[in-house]
Design a protein around this motif. Structure first.
Motif, PDB file in Angstrom:
ATOM      1  N   LYS A  15      38.119  36.220  34.532  1.00 43.42           N
ATOM      2  CA  LYS A  15      39.057  37.240  34.032  1.00 43.42           C
ATOM      3  C   LYS A  15      39.988  37.760  35.127  1.00 43.42           C
ATOM      4  CE  LYS A  15      35.843  40.114  32.656  1.00 43.42           C
ATOM      5  NZ  LYS A  15      34.617  39.393  33.068  1.00 43.42           N
ATOM      6  N   THR A  33      39.016  46.936  35.448  1.00 43.62           N
ATOM      7  CA  THR A  33      38.150  48.070  35.084  1.00 43.62           C
ATOM      8  C   THR A  33      36.723  47.889  35.610  1.00 43.62           C
ATOM      9  OG1 THR A  33      37.501  47.176  32.916  1.00 43.62           O
ATOM     10  CG2 THR A  33      39.499  48.530  32.995  1.00 43.62           C
ATOM     11  N   GLY A  34      36.313  46.626  35.820  1.00 41.71           N
ATOM     12  CA  GLY A  34      34.990  46.390  36.401  1.00 41.71           C
ATOM     13  C   GLY A  34      34.889  47.028  37.783  1.00 41.71           C
ATOM     14  N   ALA A  35      35.999  46.991  38.524  1.00 38.78           N
ATOM     15  CA  ALA A  35      36.013  47.588  39.870  1.00 38.78           C
ATOM     16  C   ALA A  35      35.731  49.088  39.790  1.00 38.78           C
ATOM     17  CB  ALA A  35      37.372  47.353  40.530  1.00 38.78           C
ATOM     18  N   TYR A  37      33.800  50.634  37.459  1.00 36.42           N
ATOM     19  CA  TYR A  37      32.352  50.814  37.257  1.00 36.42           C
ATOM     20  C   TYR A  37      31.601  50.491  38.550  1.00 36.42           C
ATOM     21  CZ  TYR A  37      33.188  51.580  32.354  1.00 36.42           C
ATOM     22  OH  TYR A  37      33.615  52.135  31.174  1.00 36.42           O
ATOM     23  N   ARG A  85      31.773  44.359  46.017  1.00 31.64           N
ATOM     24  CA  ARG A  85      31.593  42.988  45.505  1.00 31.64           C
ATOM     25  C   ARG A  85      30.224  42.387  45.785  1.00 31.64           C
ATOM     26  NH1 ARG A  85      34.951  42.737  41.480  1.00 31.64           N
ATOM     27  NH2 ARG A  85      36.693  44.029  42.095  1.00 31.64           N
ATOM     28  N   ALA A  93      26.607  48.587  38.820  1.00 26.32           N
ATOM     29  CA  ALA A  93      27.776  48.842  37.960  1.00 26.32           C
ATOM     30  C   ALA A  93      27.372  48.666  36.501  1.00 26.32           C
ATOM     31  CB  ALA A  93      28.903  47.880  38.318  1.00 26.32           C
ATOM     32  N   SER A  97      27.047  51.689  33.660  1.00 27.72           N
ATOM     33  CA  SER A  97      28.008  51.566  32.560  1.00 27.72           C
ATOM     34  C   SER A  97      27.382  51.803  31.182  1.00 27.72           C
ATOM     35  CB  SER A  97      28.693  50.191  32.596  1.00 27.72           C
ATOM     36  OG  SER A  97      27.814  49.173  32.164  1.00 27.72           O
ATOM     37  N   ARG A 103      31.289  56.139  30.801  1.00 30.64           N
ATOM     38  CA  ARG A 103      32.289  55.389  30.033  1.00 30.64           C
ATOM     39  C   ARG A 103      33.458  56.287  29.632  1.00 30.64           C
ATOM     40  NH1 ARG A 103      30.548  50.525  29.747  1.00 30.64           N
ATOM     41  NH2 ARG A 103      32.604  49.992  29.015  1.00 30.64           N
ATOM     42  N   GLY A 123      38.062  43.623  31.437  1.00 28.64           N
ATOM     43  CA  GLY A 123      36.794  44.354  31.403  1.00 28.64           C
ATOM     44  C   GLY A 123      35.854  43.800  30.352  1.00 28.64           C
ATOM     45  N   ARG A 124      35.149  44.713  29.674  1.00 31.71           N
ATOM     46  CA  ARG A 124      34.189  44.300  28.642  1.00 31.71           C
ATOM     47  C   ARG A 124      34.553  44.871  27.272  1.00 31.71           C
ATOM     48  NH1 ARG A 124      33.105  42.653  32.908  1.00 31.71           N
ATOM     49  NH2 ARG A 124      31.159  41.853  33.786  1.00 31.71           N
ATOM     50  N   ILE A 126      37.834  46.395  26.555  1.00 32.47           N
ATOM     51  CA  ILE A 126      39.250  46.791  26.558  1.00 32.47           C
ATOM     52  C   ILE A 126      39.858  46.589  25.162  1.00 32.47           C
ATOM     53  CG2 ILE A 126      41.477  46.571  27.742  1.00 32.47           C
ATOM     54  CD1 ILE A 126      38.972  47.468  29.492  1.00 32.47           C
ATOM     55  N   ARG A 174      23.001  40.598  33.584  1.00 33.99           N
ATOM     56  CA  ARG A 174      24.130  41.491  33.258  1.00 33.99           C
ATOM     57  C   ARG A 174      24.725  41.193  31.896  1.00 33.99           C
ATOM     58  NH1 ARG A 174      28.932  42.302  36.597  1.00 33.99           N
ATOM     59  NH2 ARG A 174      28.609  40.379  37.759  1.00 33.99           N
ATOM     60  N   ASP A 178      24.949  44.117  29.337  1.00 29.03           N
ATOM     61  CA  ASP A 178      26.296  44.556  28.923  1.00 29.03           C
ATOM     62  C   ASP A 178      26.520  44.320  27.417  1.00 29.03           C
ATOM     63  OD1 ASP A 178      26.743  45.193  31.584  1.00 29.03           O
ATOM     64  OD2 ASP A 178      27.935  43.414  32.015  1.00 29.03           O
ATOM     65  N   ARG A 181      23.972  46.999  25.241  1.00 28.57           N
ATOM     66  CA  ARG A 181      23.992  48.469  25.367  1.00 28.57           C
ATOM     67  C   ARG A 181      24.560  49.076  24.084  1.00 28.57           C
ATOM     68  NH1 ARG A 181      28.499  47.842  29.620  1.00 28.57           N
ATOM     69  NH2 ARG A 181      30.305  47.766  28.265  1.00 28.57           N
TER      70      ARG A 181
HETATM   71  O1   DC Z   1      33.953  42.852  35.647  1.00 30.68           O
HETATM   72  P1   DC Z   1      32.827  43.164  36.647  1.00 30.68           P
HETATM   73  O2   DC Z   1      31.818  42.075  36.752  1.00 30.68           O
HETATM   74  O3   DC Z   1      33.364  43.580  37.967  1.00 30.68           O
HETATM   75  O4   DC Z   1      32.071  44.458  36.020  1.00 30.68           O
HETATM   76  C1   DC Z   1      30.939  45.042  36.620  1.00 30.68           C
HETATM   77  C2   DC Z   1      30.121  45.753  35.545  1.00 30.68           C
HETATM   78  O5   DC Z   1      30.833  46.885  35.056  1.00 30.68           O
HETATM   79  C3   DC Z   1      29.770  44.934  34.309  1.00 30.68           C
HETATM   80  O6   DC Z   1      28.553  44.207  34.469  1.00 30.68           O
HETATM   81  C4   DC Z   1      29.670  45.970  33.220  1.00 30.68           C
HETATM   82  C5   DC Z   1      30.584  47.081  33.665  1.00 30.68           C
HETATM   83  N1   DC Z   1      31.854  47.114  32.939  1.00 30.68           N
HETATM   84  C6   DC Z   1      31.884  47.739  31.717  1.00 30.68           C
HETATM   85  O7   DC Z   1      30.839  48.180  31.239  1.00 30.68           O
HETATM   86  N2   DC Z   1      33.048  47.874  31.041  1.00 30.68           N
HETATM   87  C7   DC Z   1      34.187  47.385  31.537  1.00 30.68           C
HETATM   88  N3   DC Z   1      35.327  47.551  30.846  1.00 30.68           N
HETATM   89  C8   DC Z   1      34.192  46.703  32.775  1.00 30.68           C
HETATM   90  C9   DC Z   1      33.003  46.566  33.455  1.00 30.68           C
END
Ligand code: DC
Length: 215
Positions: A15, A33-35, A37, A85, A93, A97, A103, A123-124, A126, A174, A178, A181
Protein backbone atom coordinates in the motif's frame (compact mmCIF):
# COMPACT_ATOMS: atom_id res chain seq x y z
CA UNK A 1 -10.73 19.06 -9.26
CA UNK A 2 -9.66 17.72 -5.87
CA UNK A 3 -9.82 13.98 -5.49
CA UNK A 4 -9.52 11.55 -2.62
CA UNK A 5 -8.14 8.03 -3.05
CA UNK A 6 -8.51 5.45 -0.28
CA UNK A 7 -6.21 2.42 -0.23
CA UNK A 8 -6.85 -0.33 2.30
CA UNK A 9 -5.47 -3.81 2.75
CA UNK A 10 -3.46 -6.11 5.00
CA UNK A 11 0.14 -5.61 6.13
CA UNK A 12 2.79 -5.92 3.46
CA UNK A 13 0.42 -5.68 0.48
CA UNK A 14 2.46 -2.76 -0.92
CA UNK A 15 0.00 0.00 0.00
CA UNK A 16 2.59 2.58 1.00
CA UNK A 17 4.99 1.79 -1.85
CA UNK A 18 2.36 2.25 -4.55
CA UNK A 19 0.54 5.09 -2.80
CA UNK A 20 3.75 7.14 -2.60
CA UNK A 21 4.36 6.67 -6.33
CA UNK A 22 0.77 7.50 -7.26
CA UNK A 23 0.93 10.61 -5.05
CA UNK A 24 4.16 11.77 -6.73
CA UNK A 25 2.76 11.17 -10.24
CA UNK A 26 -0.49 13.00 -9.58
CA UNK A 27 0.83 15.72 -7.27
CA UNK A 28 -1.36 14.47 -4.41
CA UNK A 29 -0.48 14.35 -0.72
CA UNK A 30 0.26 10.88 0.61
CA UNK A 31 -1.10 10.13 4.09
CA UNK A 32 0.12 6.98 5.84
CA UNK A 33 -2.41 6.29 8.59
CA UNK A 34 -0.55 3.17 9.77
CA UNK A 35 2.34 5.47 10.72
CA UNK A 36 -0.04 7.33 13.03
CA UNK A 37 -1.07 4.14 14.88
CA UNK A 38 2.61 3.24 15.01
CA UNK A 39 3.37 6.59 16.66
CA UNK A 40 0.82 5.82 19.39
CA UNK A 41 2.41 2.36 19.82
CA UNK A 42 5.88 3.93 20.05
CA UNK A 43 4.76 6.43 22.66
CA UNK A 44 3.42 3.56 24.71
CA UNK A 45 6.62 1.55 24.26
CA UNK A 46 8.76 4.47 25.33
CA UNK A 47 6.76 4.86 28.53
CA UNK A 48 8.10 1.47 29.65
CA UNK A 49 4.75 0.73 31.33
CA UNK A 50 2.91 -2.58 31.32
CA UNK A 51 -0.25 -2.49 29.26
CA UNK A 52 -2.99 -0.46 30.89
CA UNK A 53 -6.03 0.93 29.11
CA UNK A 54 -6.31 4.03 31.31
CA UNK A 55 -2.70 4.91 30.73
CA UNK A 56 -3.15 4.42 26.97
CA UNK A 57 -6.14 6.79 27.11
CA UNK A 58 -4.02 9.32 28.98
CA UNK A 59 -1.16 9.32 26.48
CA UNK A 60 -3.59 9.38 23.55
CA UNK A 61 -5.36 12.46 24.89
CA UNK A 62 -2.52 14.91 24.35
CA UNK A 63 -0.43 13.08 21.76
CA UNK A 64 0.74 15.16 18.81
CA UNK A 65 1.26 13.31 15.54
CA UNK A 66 2.09 14.91 12.23
CA UNK A 67 3.33 13.86 8.80
CA UNK A 68 5.29 16.16 6.52
CA UNK A 69 5.26 16.34 2.72
CA UNK A 70 8.12 13.82 2.55
CA UNK A 71 6.15 11.29 4.62
CA UNK A 72 8.35 11.93 7.67
CA UNK A 73 6.55 11.12 10.89
CA UNK A 74 6.65 13.27 14.03
CA UNK A 75 5.61 12.25 17.52
CA UNK A 76 5.25 15.12 20.00
CA UNK A 77 7.50 17.22 17.76
CA UNK A 78 10.28 14.61 17.39
CA UNK A 79 10.98 12.80 14.14
CA UNK A 80 10.37 9.05 14.57
CA UNK A 81 10.16 7.93 10.91
CA UNK A 82 12.63 5.07 11.35
CA UNK A 83 11.88 4.14 14.92
CA UNK A 84 8.24 3.24 14.16
CA UNK A 85 9.24 0.58 11.60
CA UNK A 86 10.38 -2.19 13.96
CA UNK A 87 8.38 -5.43 14.37
CA UNK A 88 7.83 -4.54 18.05
CA UNK A 89 6.15 -1.26 17.13
CA UNK A 90 4.14 -3.00 14.35
CA UNK A 91 2.57 -5.29 16.94
CA UNK A 92 1.95 -2.45 19.40
CA UNK A 93 0.33 -0.36 16.64
CA UNK A 94 -2.10 -3.19 15.96
CA UNK A 95 -2.71 -3.64 19.72
CA UNK A 96 -3.52 0.03 20.38
CA UNK A 97 -5.66 0.28 17.24
CA UNK A 98 -8.36 -1.87 18.87
CA UNK A 99 -9.37 0.94 21.21
CA UNK A 100 -12.22 3.24 20.27
CA UNK A 101 -10.61 6.30 21.86
CA UNK A 102 -7.42 5.81 19.83
CA UNK A 103 -9.37 5.30 16.59
CA UNK A 104 -11.58 8.33 17.24
CA UNK A 105 -8.61 10.63 17.83
CA UNK A 106 -6.72 9.44 14.75
CA UNK A 107 -9.79 9.29 12.50
CA UNK A 108 -10.54 12.96 13.27
CA UNK A 109 -6.96 13.90 12.51
CA UNK A 110 -7.03 11.91 9.24
CA UNK A 111 -10.28 13.55 8.10
CA UNK A 112 -8.78 16.95 8.86
CA UNK A 113 -5.70 16.06 6.77
CA UNK A 114 -7.91 14.92 3.88
CA UNK A 115 -9.61 18.31 3.80
CA UNK A 116 -6.36 19.96 2.72
CA UNK A 117 -6.69 18.97 -0.97
CA UNK A 118 -6.16 15.94 -3.20
CA UNK A 119 -4.89 13.03 -1.12
CA UNK A 120 -4.15 9.35 -1.31
CA UNK A 121 -4.58 7.82 2.14
CA UNK A 122 -3.68 4.25 3.04
CA UNK A 123 -4.69 2.13 6.01
CA UNK A 124 -7.23 -0.48 7.08
CA UNK A 125 -10.51 1.44 7.41
CA UNK A 126 -10.11 4.39 5.06
CA UNK A 127 -12.74 3.34 2.50
CA UNK A 128 -15.12 1.98 5.12
CA UNK A 129 -14.88 4.52 7.98
CA UNK A 130 -12.49 7.42 7.59
CA UNK A 131 -13.37 8.59 4.06
CA UNK A 132 -16.49 6.66 2.99
CA UNK A 133 -17.09 9.21 0.21
CA UNK A 134 -13.64 8.79 -1.35
CA UNK A 135 -13.66 9.16 -5.15
CA UNK A 136 -11.63 5.99 -5.69
CA UNK A 137 -11.36 3.07 -3.28
CA UNK A 138 -8.80 0.31 -3.62
CA UNK A 139 -8.45 -2.85 -1.58
CA UNK A 140 -4.89 -4.01 -2.18
CA UNK A 141 -3.92 -7.49 -1.12
CA UNK A 142 -1.46 -10.32 -1.87
CA UNK A 143 -0.89 -13.84 -0.55
CA UNK A 144 0.50 -14.11 2.97
CA UNK A 145 3.70 -15.75 1.68
CA UNK A 146 4.34 -12.97 -0.81
CA UNK A 147 3.58 -10.21 1.71
CA UNK A 148 5.94 -11.84 4.23
CA UNK A 149 8.65 -12.13 1.59
CA UNK A 150 8.37 -8.46 0.65
CA UNK A 151 8.37 -7.25 4.25
CA UNK A 152 11.33 -9.53 5.06
CA UNK A 153 13.37 -8.08 2.17
CA UNK A 154 12.46 -4.56 3.26
CA UNK A 155 13.53 -5.12 6.89
CA UNK A 156 16.68 -6.95 5.83
CA UNK A 157 17.64 -4.04 3.56
CA UNK A 158 17.27 -1.73 6.57
CA UNK A 159 19.71 -3.94 8.46
CA UNK A 160 17.16 -5.39 10.88
CA UNK A 161 17.88 -8.89 12.24
CA UNK A 162 14.71 -10.82 11.31
CA UNK A 163 13.83 -14.22 9.86
CA UNK A 164 11.29 -14.91 7.14
CA UNK A 165 9.32 -17.21 9.47
CA UNK A 166 9.15 -14.57 12.19
CA UNK A 167 7.95 -11.94 9.70
CA UNK A 168 5.28 -14.30 8.35
CA UNK A 169 3.98 -15.08 11.87
CA UNK A 170 3.95 -11.39 12.80
CA UNK A 171 1.96 -10.50 9.68
CA UNK A 172 -0.47 -13.40 10.13
CA UNK A 173 -1.06 -12.34 13.73
CA UNK A 174 -1.72 -8.73 12.74
CA UNK A 175 -4.01 -9.74 9.84
CA UNK A 176 -6.15 -11.69 12.27
CA UNK A 177 -6.15 -9.05 15.00
CA UNK A 178 -6.85 -6.18 12.54
CA UNK A 179 -9.64 -8.12 10.78
CA UNK A 180 -11.35 -9.40 13.90
CA UNK A 181 -11.40 -6.28 16.08
CA UNK A 182 -14.83 -4.90 16.87
CA UNK A 183 -14.31 -1.29 15.85
CA UNK A 184 -13.48 -0.44 12.23
CA UNK A 185 -11.85 -3.77 11.32
CA UNK A 186 -9.78 -4.27 8.21
CA UNK A 187 -12.39 -4.82 5.49
CA UNK A 188 -12.96 -4.18 1.83
CA UNK A 189 -15.59 -1.48 1.26
CA UNK A 190 -18.41 -2.75 -0.97
CA UNK A 191 -17.48 -0.18 -3.59
CA UNK A 192 -13.71 -0.74 -3.43
CA UNK A 193 -11.83 -2.27 -6.36
CA UNK A 194 -9.91 -5.39 -5.34
CA UNK A 195 -6.32 -5.60 -6.58
CA UNK A 196 -4.40 -8.79 -5.82
CA UNK A 197 -0.75 -7.86 -6.29
CA UNK A 198 0.71 -11.34 -5.63
CA UNK A 199 1.90 -11.69 -9.22
CA UNK A 200 2.04 -8.02 -10.16
CA UNK A 201 4.97 -5.61 -10.31
CA UNK A 202 4.85 -2.27 -8.50
CA UNK A 203 4.45 -0.50 -11.86
CA UNK A 204 1.50 -2.68 -12.81
CA UNK A 205 -0.29 -1.88 -9.54
CA UNK A 206 0.47 1.84 -9.92
CA UNK A 207 -0.88 1.80 -13.50
CA UNK A 208 -4.09 0.07 -12.49
CA UNK A 209 -4.69 2.68 -9.77
CA UNK A 210 -3.92 5.55 -12.17
CA UNK A 211 -6.45 4.14 -14.65
CA UNK A 212 -9.11 4.11 -11.95
CA UNK A 213 -8.34 7.70 -10.96
CA UNK A 214 -8.44 8.95 -14.53
CA UNK A 215 -11.91 7.64 -15.42
O1 DC B 1 -0.12 0.03 7.75
P1 DC B 1 0.76 -0.40 8.94
O2 DC B 1 1.23 -1.81 8.85
O3 DC B 1 1.86 0.56 9.18
O4 DC B 1 -0.23 -0.30 10.23
C1 DC B 1 0.18 -0.65 11.53
C2 DC B 1 -1.04 -1.07 12.34
O5 DC B 1 -1.88 0.06 12.58
C3 DC B 1 -1.95 -2.12 11.71
O6 DC B 1 -1.53 -3.45 12.03
C4 DC B 1 -3.30 -1.80 12.28
C5 DC B 1 -3.26 -0.32 12.57
N1 DC B 1 -3.99 0.49 11.59
C6 DC B 1 -5.34 0.62 11.75
O7 DC B 1 -5.91 0.00 12.65
N2 DC B 1 -6.06 1.42 10.93
C7 DC B 1 -5.46 2.09 9.93
N3 DC B 1 -6.19 2.89 9.15
C8 DC B 1 -4.07 1.95 9.72
C9 DC B 1 -3.35 1.13 10.56
Amino acid sequence: MEKVIAVDGPAGAGKSTVSKIVAAKLGYTYIDTGAMYRAVGLKFLRSGQDFDENFLAEITRDIEISLDENAKVFLDGEEVTKEIRTPEVSKLASDVSKYGFVRKKLTELQREMARQGSVIMDGRDIGTQVLPNADVKIFLTASLKERARRRFEELKAKGQAVTLDAVESEIAFRDKQDSEREIAPLAKADDAVLIDSTNMTVDEVVDSILRLVEV
